[in-house]
Enzyme design. Structure first.
Site, PDB file in Angstrom:
ATOM      1  N   HIS A   1       0.902  -1.257   0.009  1.00 24.12           N
ATOM      2  CA  HIS A   1      -0.116  -0.045   0.076  1.00 24.12           C
ATOM      3  C   HIS A   1       0.841   1.222  -0.096  1.00 24.12           C
ATOM      4  O   HIS A   1       0.355   2.350  -0.480  1.00 24.12           O
ATOM      5  CB  HIS A   1      -1.095   0.027   1.240  1.00 24.12           C
ATOM      6  CG  HIS A   1      -0.329   0.254   2.381  1.00 24.12           C
ATOM      7  ND1 HIS A   1      -0.104  -0.518   3.415  1.00 24.12           N
ATOM      8  CD2 HIS A   1       0.070   1.582   3.216  1.00 24.12           C
ATOM      9  CE1 HIS A   1       0.339   0.059   4.673  1.00 24.12           C
ATOM     10  NE2 HIS A   1       0.380   1.364   4.163  1.00 24.12           N
TER      11      HIS A   1
ATOM     12  N   ASP B   1       0.386  -7.569   2.111  1.00 25.86           N
ATOM     13  CA  ASP B   1       0.593  -6.020   2.051  1.00 25.86           C
ATOM     14  C   ASP B   1       2.150  -6.073   2.105  1.00 25.86           C
ATOM     15  O   ASP B   1       2.942  -5.614   2.782  1.00 25.86           O
ATOM     16  CB  ASP B   1       0.015  -5.389   3.062  1.00 25.86           C
ATOM     17  CG  ASP B   1       0.233  -3.873   2.914  1.00 25.86           C
ATOM     18  OD1 ASP B   1       0.518  -3.519   1.775  1.00 25.86           O
ATOM     19  OD2 ASP B   1       0.012  -2.949   3.872  1.00 25.86           O
TER      20      ASP B   1
ATOM     21  N   SER C   1       4.718   2.220   7.952  1.00 24.31           N
ATOM     22  CA  SER C   1       4.250   1.196   7.039  1.00 24.31           C
ATOM     23  C   SER C   1       5.359   0.765   6.319  1.00 24.31           C
ATOM     24  O   SER C   1       6.128   1.644   5.661  1.00 24.31           O
ATOM     25  CB  SER C   1       3.102   1.704   6.259  1.00 24.31           C
ATOM     26  OG  SER C   1       2.079   1.730   6.898  1.00 24.31           O
TER      27      SER C   1
END
Length: 213
Positions: free
Chosen positions: A48, A84, A151
């Protein structure tokens, strides 16, 4: 101790900057992973962070910022369809940083001390600590503090081996979640099959995964 650990791993952690049509579109974190047969290093991050749906005519570009402040252009190499996770290729990365090893799930335990390194809210190379709070079916749950920008960053065990890739925080509680390192091996196998058309049994030396501790 924690001070020694951070000093050891900081050169392996990067910030991943994303631009669309020359405008800042956000940033995440990543870690340097392995080498392929040509000696090329890669950056492991979240899907992402680097994969975005573009309108016709739009162009996306990537940049990796090292702990030293050096910025290098990068390109999206591969992303997982199931997890992810993504790989970013940085042509001039070799020599600038050290690849990190990966620790499989079967060597993790609840209560084990872990450390997150990343760029929460743009604060590069932020180092936080916690424990493994739970081993969920798809994610490691930890109380190590992360935030937007963390992230894709690594979750290290106490020896400096990566046991997970930070992927999200809980909306209401002080918990965060990381993708198991096992999923990284699965992505690397998926990448090999996609790029060569050949099936593999287990890990392959063709993969950018100098990853076994």
């Amino acid at each position: 101790d924690a001070e020694v650990l951070f000093d050891r791993v900081r050169v392996s952690v990067v910030r991943v900057n994303v631009d669309i049509d020359g405008a800042d579109h956000g940033q995440g974190s990543g870690s340097i992973i392995g080498v392929d047969r040509f000696g090329q290093l890669y950056v492991l991050t979240n899907r992402h962070v680097v994969f975005h749906e573009l309108r016709e005519g739009q162009r996306v570009s990537y940049e990796v910022e090292l702990e030293s402040g050096v910025r290098l252009p990068a390109a999206l190499d591969f992303y997982s369809r199931d997890d992810d996770l993504a790989l970013v290729m940085v042509p001039n990365l070799t020599g600038w940083g050290r690849p990190v090893p990966l620790l499989p799930r079967d060597r993790l335990h609840v209560g084990q001390r872990v450390f997150a390194v990343g760029s929460p809210i743009g604060l590069a190379h932020t180092f936080t600590s916690g424990v493994i709070s739970a081993l969920r079916s798809e994610h490691i749950q930890t109380d190590a503090t992360v935030h937007m920008g963390s992230s894709g960053g690594p979750l290290f065990d106490a020896t400096g081996v990566v046991c997970g890739v930070v992927t999200m925080t809980h909306q209401h509680k002080d918990f965060s979640f990381a993708v198991y390192a096992d999923a990284v091996f699965e992505m690397l196998t998926e990448r090999y099959v996609a790029k060569t058309g050949q099936s593999v049994g287990g890990r392959s030396s063709e993969l950018p995964a100098d990853a076994s501790p």
